[in-house]
Design an enzyme around this catalytic site. Structure first.
Site, PDB file in Angstrom:
ATOM      1  N   LYS A 139     113.496  45.958  49.613  1.00  0.00           N
ATOM      2  CA  LYS A 139     113.385  45.468  50.991  1.00  0.00           C
ATOM      3  C   LYS A 139     112.353  46.259  51.794  1.00  0.00           C
ATOM      4  CE  LYS A 139     117.694  43.043  51.067  1.00  0.00           C
ATOM      5  NZ  LYS A 139     118.095  43.285  49.661  1.00  0.00           N
TER       6      LYS A 139
HETATM    7  C1  LIG Z   1     118.454  42.303  48.767  1.00  0.00           C
HETATM    8  C2  LIG Z   1     118.435  42.686  47.316  1.00  0.00           C
HETATM    9  C3  LIG Z   1     118.409  41.722  46.295  1.00  0.00           C
HETATM   10  C4  LIG Z   1     118.421  40.225  46.569  1.00  0.00           C
HETATM   11  O1  LIG Z   1     117.243  39.783  47.152  1.00  0.00           O
HETATM   12  P1  LIG Z   1     117.185  38.342  47.861  1.00  0.00           P
HETATM   13  O2  LIG Z   1     115.862  38.268  48.513  1.00  0.00           O
HETATM   14  O3  LIG Z   1     118.328  38.312  48.810  1.00  0.00           O
HETATM   15  O4  LIG Z   1     117.327  37.339  46.764  1.00  0.00           O
HETATM   16  C5  LIG Z   1     118.360  42.165  44.984  1.00  0.00           C
HETATM   17  N1  LIG Z   1     118.382  43.490  44.681  1.00  0.00           N
HETATM   18  C6  LIG Z   1     118.433  44.432  45.629  1.00  0.00           C
HETATM   19  C7  LIG Z   1     118.477  45.859  45.226  1.00  0.00           C
HETATM   20  C8  LIG Z   1     118.450  44.079  46.984  1.00  0.00           C
HETATM   21  O5  LIG Z   1     118.501  45.041  47.927  1.00  0.00           O
END
Ligand SMILES: *Cc1c(COP(=O)(O)O)cnc(C)c1O
Length: 468
Positions: free
Chosen positions: A114
């Site tokens: 993120k």
């Molecule tokens: C948020 C997240 C995901 C999922 O991503 P999306 O964009 O919601 O599909 C997968 N792995 C980690 C470690 C995350 O923080």
């Protein structure tokens, strides 16, 4: 570039408005009015095969922000966003053998993918707000990763205050410490005496309260924000570039929750990237995998798993794909979601499902499968996968179509964020990166509040710098 809503009723907006607005006024999500094209071959001709991640990022994203952001400002903002990453190549590729590669998205300040989007979005917020002479209060609910990435993205920024609600004593101590040890005048952590759902309900209720929302200039940086998707498009091109797949196809496997990450891959494909296959990986919260198998999207209860950032009930960004699948007919999408809201279930016709399955596959892994992938990968390659990444690797193993096409698995978190699962899988602890080395010694700052809307609102009003 202008942006339109997936439900067809909200006015078209410029990038700057889409950035600050998030959800469209008709309940839809904003998407670009048209897909710009991007050629990796042209890029390599202009910048050479060793161009930096930031250089590629500016070129890929420019058509989406042009008209709202000045070019030199955008270059500066992008460069600053990716300077915060500890790895020189920002998103390094790691060879797992068997023509499979990890794209490590977790070298940012909070060790989860993120950061790739939020480091940029935080700076774009500051830029856009300064231009307008405005300030906002971001209120967010988190069960873990999003909160710390959002806090790190906006800490010390002039025009943004952030309040993050987490469920008291229900996050992992490490994830809590990543949020509560940040010392900045604009960062506020609230531990709500309740569950993650309670935190989310509080945020929703605050958004629905016009008086409150206006008085603190409330805003959000959640995963439906177009700017987050936009920033994630870049690493699909980057991975292909690193593997020398300029005019040849690449396949991608993505551990998926809200569908934002893998939808960015779809955008890259629409811009011209040659993608042979998308693999969607789910844990036991498998609404997406069921959708790709049957064309039916049905809500079920959430079960906690080893990959908590994928423990979701609804994948909000799927709406953007459904919009494309319905030939950008906003009315049809609005109807679909009206049915979904009423019945908790909705389906697409077999013809549309067939079209989708030309490039998309999905697979699910339960906790046991996930640990087994971590164990086997470690035994074969010495690489320690975090549980989310392991779901991606395992899904690719289950449904991969082309052995001769490189499979890139998006590695979404550093294993050190999930020591308990790793220990259970391989019998030892993952290596601790510098970002976490001293986190246990730092003081924590948070306020415990009851699960009560008025109390939380009063707390935020009293501390928000834009409160009026
Ligand atoms: C948020 C997240 C995901 C999922 O991503 P999306 O964009 O919601 O599909 C997968 N792995 C980690 C470690 C995350 O923080």
């Amino acid at each position: 570039m202008r942006y339109v809503s997936t439900r067809g009723q909200a006015p078209a907006l410029e990038f700057g408005d889409v950035l600050l607005t998030g959800l469209a006024s008709d309940g839809g999500l904003y998407v670009p009015e048209s897909w710009p094209s991007f050629s990796l071959a042209d890029f390599v001709e202009r910048f050479g095969p060793d161009a930096s991640y930031a250089t590629l990022a500016v070129e890929v994203m420019w058509p989406y922000v042009e008209g709202s952001v000045e070019r030199p400002d955008f270059e500066r903002i992008v460069a600053a966003s990716y300077e915060t990453f500890s790895n020189d190549s920002v998103v390094p590729l790691v060879d797992l053998g068997g023509n499979t590669h990890l794209a490590e998205l977790f070298h940012g300040p909070t060790l989860a993918f993120k950061d790739v989007a939020l480091q940029l979005v935080g700076r774009l917020f500051d830029y856009e707000l300064a231009k307008r002479g405005e300030a906002v209060t971001i209120v967010a609910a988190t069960s873990g990763d999003t909160g710390s990435a959002a806090i790190d993205a906006v800490r010390d920024r002039e025009a943004v205050d952030i309040f993050v609600l987490h469920p008291h004593e229900r996050t992992s101590p490490l994830q809590r410490r990543q949020m509560t040890t940040v010392v900045a005048p604009n960062v506020h952590n609230i531990a709500v005496e309740g569950t993650f759902d309670d935190c989310q309900d509080l945020v929703k209720a605050m958004f629905a309260d016009d008086d409150f929302r206006d008085s603190v200039h409330m805003s959000a940086v959640n995963s439906i924000n177009w700017a987050r998707v936009m920033a994630q498009i870049v690493y699909y091109f980057w991975a292909a570039l690193q593997l020398g797949r300029i005019n040849q196809p690449t396949a991608f496997a993505v551990p998926t929750g809200n569908f934002g990450n893998v939808f960015a891959g779809y955008c890259a494909r629409r811009m011209g990237l040659d993608v042979a296959q998308f693999v969607v990986g789910s844990n036991t919260n498998d609404i997406l995998t069921r959708f790709f198998e049957s064309g039916e999207m049905t809500i079920t209860a959430v079960e906690p798993t080893f990959s908590p950032s994928m423990d979701i009930q609804i994948s909000s960004n799927l709406e953007r794909l459904l919009f494309e699948l319905h030939s950008r007919n906003g009315e049809a999408v609005a109807e679909l979601f009206a049915t979904f809201r009423e019945t908790g279930s909705v389906s697409i016709d077999p013809y549309k499902l067939g079209a989708l399955r030309e490039t998309w596959d999905a697979a699910r892994l339960n906790n046991e499968d996930t640990l087994e992938v971590i164990r086997a990968t470690y035994a074969e390659t010495d690489e320690v996968l975090d549980p989310h990444t392991a779901v991606g690797v395992g899904a690719a193993q289950q449904v991969r179509r082309f052995g001769a096409v490189p499979m890139v698995v998006l590695a979404t978190a550093h294993p050190a964020k999930f020591p308990a699962a790793i220990h259970e899988a391989i019998g030892s602890d993952p290596p601790v990166p510098a970002q976490l080395a001293h986190i246990g010694d730092l003081d924590e700052h948070f306020e415990v509040l009851p699960n009560d809307l008025a109390t939380v609102q009063a707390y935020i009003r009293a501390r928000s710098r834009v409160s009026r």
